[in-house]
Design an enzyme around this catalytic site. Structure first.
Site, mmCIF file in Angstrom:
data_model
loop_
_atom_site.group_PDB
_atom_site.id
_atom_site.type_symbol
_atom_site.label_atom_id
_atom_site.label_comp_id
_atom_site.label_asym_id
_atom_site.label_seq_id
_atom_site.Cartn_x
_atom_site.Cartn_y
_atom_site.Cartn_z
ATOM 1 N N GLU B 56 5.590 16.186 -8.879
ATOM 2 C CA GLU B 56 5.056 17.531 -9.036
ATOM 3 C C GLU B 56 5.775 18.297 -10.140
ATOM 4 O OE1 GLU B 56 3.729 18.566 -4.469
ATOM 5 O OE2 GLU B 56 5.714 19.206 -5.152
ATOM 6 N N ASP B 227 7.071 20.735 5.230
ATOM 7 C CA ASP B 227 6.975 21.260 3.868
ATOM 8 C C ASP B 227 5.926 20.575 3.013
ATOM 9 O OD1 ASP B 227 8.193 18.850 3.572
ATOM 10 O OD2 ASP B 227 9.903 19.580 2.427
#
Lengths: 343, 343
Positions: B56, B227
């Site tokens: 990411e 998360d």
């Protein structure tokens, strides 16, 4: 450990190997990646716009490798002594997510942009092309000339720029290369007798630096400068004179010369030409147009090429970018090991 | 030139300054940035998913500074001797787009995640909190314990992990710090008498590592491990026991514990508590829950803090990431200057 090529190293390596040699090698990597175009994850670039300019992240990946480029575009930078565009890039191993290679990409982007142009022209320009007209003598100009000299055997370059100092700079930088340089007084004079016309100007407007009446049959147009929304270089009528070839249609519709025409204006993606699925040039009289905007896959190819080319050489250094504790669950041990007394 | 902090340097600096001192300083930067929350450009993260994991890019910016983090998540990495998560980050000057600071962020993310937890707890836990229960003794555990020790004066830590070796590691790493460590035999035993419960486990599933019957009135829950989509730690019933506080609602709805409940489940963004626009804890009996997922602004704060803290010290080195030709239009001169004879 990841390998790092900084600006000084990129420059030294480019000078040592020769930019023509590097761009020739890069074309091989570009062709390899364009041939496997469908296997790339082609994420849109992520742009952060500010009143001063834009900062973009351009990621792409295959099943094996991931790459991204950080690049800014600040049109007011040169007036303040900064580069309009600076960049750096990273390759990572998709298998474990670890970064493996970090490189400056300001110089590398100049090399990859020219190499990409030369690759398109190698397949689209007339094979007997000898004279190239260059409208715009800025940062890209020498790289474009050297790439075309090497990949297509172009030996005569005609140049035009509204900035006489930029043309002088181009002539000076090209002097050692033993090719003919003709400094001209207008775009019309520049394109006289040209087999290939490269437009690479920097103004961030819808400019018309080349008009349709200047485009002769058989010419290949390499349109570099129209590369973001609101920035074009060609008279829209030129796009009707021949076949338009692009890198990645969704991005070129927004950023390229074809933002001037209808959203269904027919274009050909170059990877399909490489794979023989679509025709390239079909006759010596046809006008071919590369509407270049620059795509993440090209940065990926360029990074791969440099990474492989500098491996085992003195160019580049190992940097310590990834923490490697002995026990993956015990990151804290790295800190504790250094200064147990203090803790 | 940009300044670069590699892993070795980050570790040496952390050991030299002390992780508690660093996290305390980082909390000041985090509070400053959460107070100006509305001034951040909060771009969604850009994820590249593969069968092995995810890579990411997490950008954010103010009118002055831009930052991004590269981070991977590969759950199968530890079994192969790699870190699940590694990261690095960059700050840049929005004014000219030039990168100014590059840092490893594997260690730094551990520090910023714990500092963020401690910042939330400083404002949401009961001021008389003394005992912290830690469920999960992995990478985050020591950083969490040290951050809470420093910021809230917690002096007793109870720990539970299904992996006994991880608990031993935690006890060993914490031994020099002069706090009470109680190794327990279950989650239920772990939370006995706890004022704060931190859940930080790594399994990438919808697990229930804490059930509602174990949550006493007045407890602050610091839920770190839930998360990403499909990864939660809390019994959904716990979310009904008190007020849920989040970093950035759109992201937490997808990645946090609240992915288990309705999309309109009421939550409070923490920056509004800091600015006094929303209530934090309203009574000693109230249960408060921080549904932590980690947000780009926190990485930005952490990068800013390290950049400022190492400036003028021996920690970090200058790297040559941005090409700087004398004439911005003459990038090629860099190459020509090195080896004119060769060219």
């Amino acid at each position: 450990m990841a390998r790092f090529v900084d600006v000084r190293t990129m420059v030294a390596w480019t000078a040592d190997r020769g930019p023509e040699e590097i761009m020739a090698g890069m074309i091989d990597y570009l062709e390899e990646d364009f041939r496997r175009w469908e296997s790339f994850d082609k994420t849109p670039r992520v742009a952060s716009h500010t009143p001063f300019g834009v900062i973009e992240l351009m990621p792409t990946s295959t099943d094996e490798e991931y790459g991204f480029k950080y690049v800014n575009g600040h049109p007011s930078n040169p007036a303040r002594g900064y580069q309009t565009v600076t960049a750096f890039g990273v390759l990572a191993d998709v298998h474990n997510g670890y970064p493996t290679f970090l490189s400056e990409m300001t110089v590398l982007t100049a090399l990859r942009t020219a190499a990409t142009s030369a690759m398109f022209a190698k397949h689209l320009a007339r094979p007997d092309s000898k004279v190239l007209a260059l409208i715009g003598a800025g940062t890209q100009s020498e790289f474009q000339a050297l790439a075309f000299g090497r990949a297509l055997g172009i030996s005569s370059f005609r140049v035009w720029d509204t900035d006489a100092a930029a043309m002088e700079k181009f002539a000076r930088n090209m002097a050692p290369h033993g090719v003919e340089i003709v400094v001209t007084g207008s775009a019309a004079e520049c394109v006289e007798g040209a087999d290939i016309i490269t437009t690479c100007t920097a103004d961030k407007t819808n400019a018309t630096i080349l008009t349709a009446d200047l485009v002769r049959p058989g010419v290949h147009i390499n349109a570099i400068g129209g590369d973001c929304p609101g920035k074009t270089e060609l008279d829209a009528k030129i796009l009707e004179l021949g076949e338009v070839f692009v890198e990645y249609t969704p991005q070129t519709r927004i950023e390229g010369e074809i933002q001037q025409v209808a959203p269904d204006f027919p274009v050909t993606e170059f990877w399909e030409v490489l794979l023989g699925r679509q025709a390239g040039r079909t006759s010596p009289e046809q006008v071919t147009i590369f509407d270049s905007v620059g795509f993440a896959v090209e940065d990926f190819s360029a990074l791969r090429y440099v990474r492989d080319a500098v491996a085992g050489t003195e160019f580049g250094e190992e940097i310590d970018l990834v923490a490697a504790p002995e026990d993956p669950k015990d990151l804290y041990s790295l800190v504790a090991a250094v200064a147990p007394a203090h803790l």
